[in-house]
Scaffold this active site. Structure first.
Site, PDB file in Angstrom:
ATOM      1  N   LEU A   1       5.809  -2.395  -0.020  1.00 39.39           N
ATOM      2  CA  LEU A   1       6.906  -2.145   0.632  1.00 39.39           C
ATOM      3  C   LEU A   1       7.103  -2.610   1.832  1.00 39.39           C
ATOM      4  CD1 LEU A   1       6.811   1.851  -0.242  1.00 39.39           C
ATOM      5  CD2 LEU A   1       8.344   0.110  -1.466  1.00 39.39           C
ATOM      6  N   PRO A   2       8.213  -2.880   2.483  1.00 39.39           N
ATOM      7  CA  PRO A   2       8.367  -3.649   3.659  1.00 39.39           C
ATOM      8  C   PRO A   2       7.872  -3.160   4.930  1.00 39.39           C
ATOM      9  CG  PRO A   2      10.730  -3.394   2.431  1.00 39.39           C
ATOM     10  CD  PRO A   2       9.449  -2.332   1.729  1.00 39.39           C
TER      11      PRO A   2
ATOM     12  N   THR B   1       2.089  -3.946   4.393  1.00 43.40           N
ATOM     13  CA  THR B   1       1.317  -4.374   5.718  1.00 43.40           C
ATOM     14  C   THR B   1       2.065  -3.469   6.802  1.00 43.40           C
ATOM     15  OG1 THR B   1       0.626  -6.382   5.002  1.00 43.40           O
ATOM     16  CG2 THR B   1       0.901  -5.745   7.462  1.00 43.40           C
TER      17      THR B   1
ATOM     18  N   LYS C   1      -6.044  -6.443   8.524  1.00 40.85           N
ATOM     19  CA  LYS C   1      -5.258  -7.199   8.124  1.00 40.85           C
ATOM     20  C   LYS C   1      -4.497  -7.809   9.333  1.00 40.85           C
ATOM     21  CE  LYS C   1      -1.523  -9.186   6.178  1.00 40.85           C
ATOM     22  NZ  LYS C   1      -0.696  -8.590   5.215  1.00 40.85           N
TER      23      LYS C   1
ATOM     24  N   LYS D   1       6.403  -9.699  12.243  1.00 48.85           N
ATOM     25  CA  LYS D   1       6.205  -8.394  12.061  1.00 48.85           C
ATOM     26  C   LYS D   1       4.787  -7.987  12.129  1.00 48.85           C
ATOM     27  CE  LYS D   1       5.617  -5.246   8.417  1.00 48.85           C
ATOM     28  NZ  LYS D   1       5.564  -5.262   6.684  1.00 48.85           N
TER      29      LYS D   1
END
Length: 300
Positions: free
Chosen positions: A65-66, A94, A169, A244
């Site tokens: 998902l975003p 993420t 990450k 992001k």
């Protein structure tokens, strides 16, 4: 054969879900975008009419998902209490470390086993099943999740407890963002100094300047392996997504009290590139801003 609910079929999830189907799993996929859902069905997934329908009797739930608000909303409103308590939950989005830990704590409180498993590798690796997964969760949860992750992966690494996958990450992508910028700067400077970009690439790829950005994901068209640079910087990993991730890294650095001057500078440069209309281009396209060849889209 396990029944897997796969929620989120964007650039990454759309490549990942079919690899689970190819591995012989029964994949019930859902996305709000009908075109993305149709592509997944064409590649062997089964159509679900909603998230709740997909997870209703799933053995495994995978989400891609975003952002954190989507992850928290989907799990709280459409997974918890809808999926069987025996279902394994794997979030590959993420998001920030705190949100990852929150959703895993809430899952555990409701009797679910969950891991955070963000990925690295980009769209091509998602489609070919060659992503690197950084997994956070208990030892038992990791061992349970690993067989379902492996069909999508070239590497599956246990990073530590809840949220550790997200921590790994964002640290990894901070390196990537900063390294790509200095690689672009070096190519721009080498060209101004009269070096052939292909010759410089051959040298730097075999010398101490070697990096993934130099050798595998070269930001110059016609040099090195085929990359988004050879396709007008379309495809790949969007600059907006790199921004992001860098913002997540900077937020985490502030929370942890870590000094990250290069990470901060990388965030500012990608912010400028996005503001100039480069958000949908591959993140290596920032070279066009650095060498002053960027032509911003109209109405930017």
């Amino acid at each position: 054969m396990a029944k897997i609910a796969f929620i989120g079929l964007g650039h990454m999830g759309g490549g990942m879900a079919p690899n689970l189907a190819k591995a012989g799993q029964e994949v019930h996929a859902f996305d709000l975008n009908e075109e993305a859902l149709a592509r997944a069905v064409e590649q062997g997934c089964k159509r679900a009419g909603s998230t709740a329908e997909a997870v209703s009797d799933a053995d495994v739930v995978v989400t891609m998902l975003p952002a954190a608000q989507h992850v928290l909303g989907v799990y709280r409103d459409q997974v918890f209490g809808k999926a069987p308590k025996s279902a394994l939950l794997i979030d590959c989005s993420t998001i920030d470390v705190a949100s990852a830990r929150t959703v895993e704590e809430e899952a555990a409180a409701q009797g679910y086993t969950m891991v955070d498993a963000p990925v690295s590798g980009g769209i091509a690796a998602a489609a070919s099943g060659n992503l690197a997964f950084m997994v956070g969760g208990s030892d038992e949860a990791f061992e349970r999740a690993k067989p379902f992750i492996e069909p999508m992966a070239k590497a599956v690494i246990h990073a530590g407890g809840a949220g550790a996958g997200q921590a790994a990450k964002i640290c990894n992508n901070m390196i990537l963002g900063a390294t790509m910028i200095v690689t672009c700067e070096a190519f721009a400077m080498a060209t101004k100094l009269g070096l052939d970009p292909a010759v410089f690439h051959d040298i730097a790829s075999k010398a101490s300047g070697q990096s993934w950005s130099m050798s595998v994901y070269t930001p110059i068209p016609g040099v090195g392996p085929d990359t988004p640079a050879d396709h007008d910087y379309d495809g790949g990993f969007a600059a907006a997504l790199m921004l992001k991730d860098l913002k997540l890294a900077m937020d985490a650095a502030q929370t942890a009290g870590a000094y990250t001057p290069l990470g901060s500078e990388a965030e500012q440069l990608y912010q400028r590139f996005v503001n100039l209309g480069g958000g949908s281009k591959d993140f290596s396209g920032i070279i066009k801003m650095l060498d002053d060849s960027w032509k911003a889209p109209e109405n930017t």
